[in-house]
Every structure is written in structure tokens, then in C-alpha cells.
Design an enzyme around this catalytic site. Structure first.
Site, PDB file in Angstrom:
ATOM      1  N   HIS A 155     -42.047  27.085  49.804  1.00  0.00           N
ATOM      2  CA  HIS A 155     -42.662  28.350  49.388  1.00  0.00           C
ATOM      3  C   HIS A 155     -43.993  28.079  48.664  1.00  0.00           C
ATOM      4  O   HIS A 155     -44.269  28.648  47.604  1.00  0.00           O
ATOM      5  CB  HIS A 155     -41.720  29.154  48.489  1.00  0.00           C
ATOM      6  CG  HIS A 155     -42.048  30.620  48.460  1.00  0.00           C
ATOM      7  ND1 HIS A 155     -41.103  31.590  48.223  1.00  0.00           N
ATOM      8  CD2 HIS A 155     -43.221  31.299  48.649  1.00  0.00           C
ATOM      9  CE1 HIS A 155     -41.673  32.797  48.248  1.00  0.00           C
ATOM     10  NE2 HIS A 155     -42.963  32.630  48.508  1.00  0.00           N
ATOM     11  N   GLU A 214     -33.790  30.390  47.388  1.00  0.00           N
ATOM     12  CA  GLU A 214     -34.736  29.354  46.972  1.00  0.00           C
ATOM     13  C   GLU A 214     -34.436  28.908  45.546  1.00  0.00           C
ATOM     14  O   GLU A 214     -34.099  29.743  44.707  1.00  0.00           O
ATOM     15  CB  GLU A 214     -36.166  29.895  47.094  1.00  0.00           C
ATOM     16  CG  GLU A 214     -36.542  30.244  48.535  1.00  0.00           C
ATOM     17  CD  GLU A 214     -37.948  30.814  48.672  1.00  0.00           C
ATOM     18  OE1 GLU A 214     -38.634  30.967  47.640  1.00  0.00           O
ATOM     19  OE2 GLU A 214     -38.347  31.111  49.803  1.00  0.00           O
ATOM     20  N   ARG A 236     -40.738  36.896  53.835  1.00  0.00           N
ATOM     21  CA  ARG A 236     -39.621  36.672  52.919  1.00  0.00           C
ATOM     22  C   ARG A 236     -38.468  36.069  53.705  1.00  0.00           C
ATOM     23  O   ARG A 236     -38.171  36.482  54.824  1.00  0.00           O
ATOM     24  CB  ARG A 236     -39.190  37.974  52.232  1.00  0.00           C
ATOM     25  CG  ARG A 236     -40.086  38.367  51.060  1.00  0.00           C
ATOM     26  CD  ARG A 236     -39.983  37.348  49.923  1.00  0.00           C
ATOM     27  NE  ARG A 236     -40.881  37.641  48.815  1.00  0.00           N
ATOM     28  CZ  ARG A 236     -42.084  37.135  48.660  1.00  0.00           C
ATOM     29  NH1 ARG A 236     -42.570  36.313  49.580  1.00  0.00           N
ATOM     30  NH2 ARG A 236     -42.823  37.434  47.622  1.00  0.00           N
TER      31      ARG A 236
END
Length: 352
Positions: free
Chosen positions: A313, A294, A265
């Protein structure tokens, strides 16, 4: 227990292809799998669990969806991957026993729902942790190899049509790689780096040995260990205890040229401290699949830093993810029906 009692009414609360619904039914026939594909937002690509945001239910369809979700003993997925929708159905449905989040980091979604302790104690929450271990470990290996082989320099020379004097690349089998977090992802990383011949270290809270790991480092001794390694792979979940764990102190203790790969993370790494470490050369290369916020802000210097690889991601995404999660769900359903411990249960104190 009677046959009727020994069944689970499972409602599919996110988009899931019919072939994977049938797979769950085949693997665990005691599951009554309720789904209505017309009521879930259509996927835009593999494992798009929240579905197309432009798809909007009519008021009648929303009422039908809520009624279906509220009838569940078990939910496959947080409804629409929306913490507010989870809070609503938990309040409406006292029979709900288990919710499987489709995200490996689903604990953060459960936390965002703001559920009362009674609900957190009544309902078991699980995640897909471990399902993504292979793809993320491959990205970590790719990131470390890219740093070891000087990918930015190679690309720059190719772009400029420059044929330089020969220069020495680093060899993974001569490196020590520290895996920060030896859960499902970290264990897969350790296994792959060991196969490549690297010396593998890993952080631990339990102290339990992990296959492929030559040395275990207590997490509170991370800053003391990072100066002895060549590459660091961060796989930790985002919790209050891991927030900015890799910050100025840890980054400042690294030796020049350390390679960093981040697949856990983004909140684990302090990005301001990371930029400082990139600029002064302590970090020689960083391969980042996750970020503090994000999507990554277009103004972030990470986008244009010459020794940073930005991945949006997406390293875990696989066309087989849906099947793997369906299989994990069926396995856990069998465990629940047989009174066995479930896999990847969310800690509802730290929410990971």
C-alpha cells in the site's frame, strides 16, 4: 460579509510541515491557520499523517491539543487520523463546518467515527481524492507492463542463470485494458494507457464520457465485459456496494492470462476467488498495492504466489503529496469562502 466574518479558523490536526502551512496561508490569505507542531505526532516519512505512534502527549499537552482542535471552523485532517478523536471533537464543537481528510479514501474514516446524521448533514467532509491519481496510475501501468512482459519469468530465469529459447512478450498497444472505476485515479489510468496505444474501456455509473476511454461499461455489466479484455485495473473505493465486486463471478468470466492491477481498495477484490483464478490461469499476473486486510497476513498465499507482485500500500506515496494536499486544501478553502462547491466531497450515505 465583513472581513472578520469572511475568514476561516482552520486548525491543523495532523502533522504538516511549516512550509506547507505557509503555502496554504499564501494561497488563501482569508484562512487563519492555527497550528502547534509540538502537539502533533512527528512524521516518520513523507505524508505520514498519523505520525510516530511512539510519540505520546502528556495529559497537559493532550488537553491543549483538544482545546485547539475544538476551536476550529475547519479541520485540516482528522485529529491524529483517529475516528474516535473525530467523534469527540464533532460532539464538542458545534461550529465545525468542514473537515478535510488527508486520505483519498477518507470516507471510511468518517464512517468509522459513527457520527449522527445531524453531524453528517452539518459538516462537509472532503478527501484528497485525485491528488494520488498520477502515482497510482503509474503503478497500474507498471503492473500491466510487468504482466505483459513476463516479469516473473524473467526474474526466475535471471535467478537461475537460464538463457531460454526466445519467447514472445505481449504488447500493450495490442491490448484492451478495462479500468474499473473512472474517478480521479481511473481517469489518470485511462489517459496513460491511451498514450501507450491500448484500447481503453471503463466502467461507469453516470454514463458520462471520459477522455481516453473508448467504451463505457455499466458497472452491473462488468461480468459480461471482462471476457473481452486483456488487462483489468481496479481503482474503486471500498464501500458496501463495491465489497467483493471482483469476486468468483467476475473472475470466472475472464479469459486465461488476464492481467490484474489493483490500486483502489483491497475489499473490492475477493482474495480467495483471486487465488483460485491465479491457480487456474485465468489471472496470468496480479500487481496488488491494496489488500482486504492490511498489513497482509504473513500466512497469505499471495506473498509467495509466483505470479503476484505485492506492494505494501505504498504506490501512492510521494514526497510531493503533502504539497499537493496543501494546495487542494487552499483551493477548497477559497471555494468554501466564495460559496462555491467543494471538490472531493464525501458521500455520507455510501462514505466514499
Amino acid at each position: 460579509m465583513s472581513e472578520i466574518e469572511n475568514r476561516l479558523r482552520v486548525v491543523v490536526a495532523v502533522p504538516l510541515q511549516e512550509e506547507h502551512c505557509r503555502l496554504i496561508e499564501e494561497l488563501e490569505p482569508r484562512v487563519e491557520l492555527v497550528r502547534d507542531h509540538s502537539l502533533t505526532h512527528p512524521m516518520r516519512g513523507p505524508a505520514d499523517w498519523s505520525g510516530d505512534p511512539e510519540h505520546v502527549r502528556t495529559p497537559e499537552e493532550q488537553a491543549m491539543f483538544d482545546e485547539m482542535v475544538d476551536s476550529a471552523d475547519v479541520l485540516f485532517g482528522i485529529p491524529d487520523v483517529d475516528p474516535a478523536a473525530l467523534a469527540r471533537t464533532v460532539a464538542a464543537n458545534p461550529r465545525l463546518r468542514w473537515v478535510m481528510t488527508t486520505a483519498a479514501g477518507g470516507g471510511s474514516q468518517v464512517k468509522a467515527a459513527g457520527l449522527e446524521r445531524e453531524a453528517l448533514d452539518r459538516i462537509t467532509f472532503t478527501t484528497s481524492a485525485g491528488v494520488h491519481g498520477g502515482p497510482l496510475a503509474e503503478f497500474a501501468v507498471f503492473g500491466v507492463i510487468a504482466g505483459a512482459k513476463g516479469l516473473p519469468r524473467l526474474l526466475a530465469d535471471q535467478r537461475d542463470r537460464t538463457w531460454p529459447e526466445r519467447w514472445e512478450m505481449r504488447q500493450v498497444d495490442e491490448m484492451t485494458v478495462l479500468v474499473v472505476g473512472l474517478g480521479g485515479i481511473g481517469a489518470e489510468c485511462a489517459r496513460r494507457f491511451q498514450v501507450l496505444g491500448a484500447r481503453v474501456w471503463g466502467t461507469t455509473r453516470s454514463g458520462e464520457p471520459v477522455d481516453g476511454v473508448d467504451r463505457l461499461i455499466p458497472l452491473d455489466q462488468l461480468a459480461d465485459a471482462v471476457g473481452e479484455v486483456d488487462a483489468i485495473v481496479v481503482t474503486l473505493p471500498g464501500t458496501e456496494h463495491t465489497h467483493h465486486l471482483v469476486g468468483a463471478e467476475v473472475l470466472g468470466a475472464m479469459k486465461p492470462g488476464t492481467i490484474l492491477a489493483s490500486v483502489g481498495r483491497g475489499t473490492v477484490i475477493d482474495e480467495d476467488a483471486l487465488l483460485a483464478a491465479l491457480d487456474d490461469g485465468r489471472i496470468g499476473f496480479a500487481a496488488l498495492d491494496v489488500f482486504e486486510k492490511e498489513p497482509l497476513d504473513p500466512a497469505s498465499p499471495l506473498w509467495s504466489h509466483p505470479r503476484v507482485l505485492v506492494s505494501p500500500h505504498t504506490a501512492a506515496l510521494s514526497s510531493r503529496e503533502e504539497e499537493r494536499i496543501a494546495r487542494r486544501f487552499a483551493e477548497n478553502a477559497a471555494r468554501l469562502l466564495d460559496d462555491a462547491p467543494l471538490r472531493a466531497v464525501v458521500d455520507t450515505v455510501e462514505f466514499y
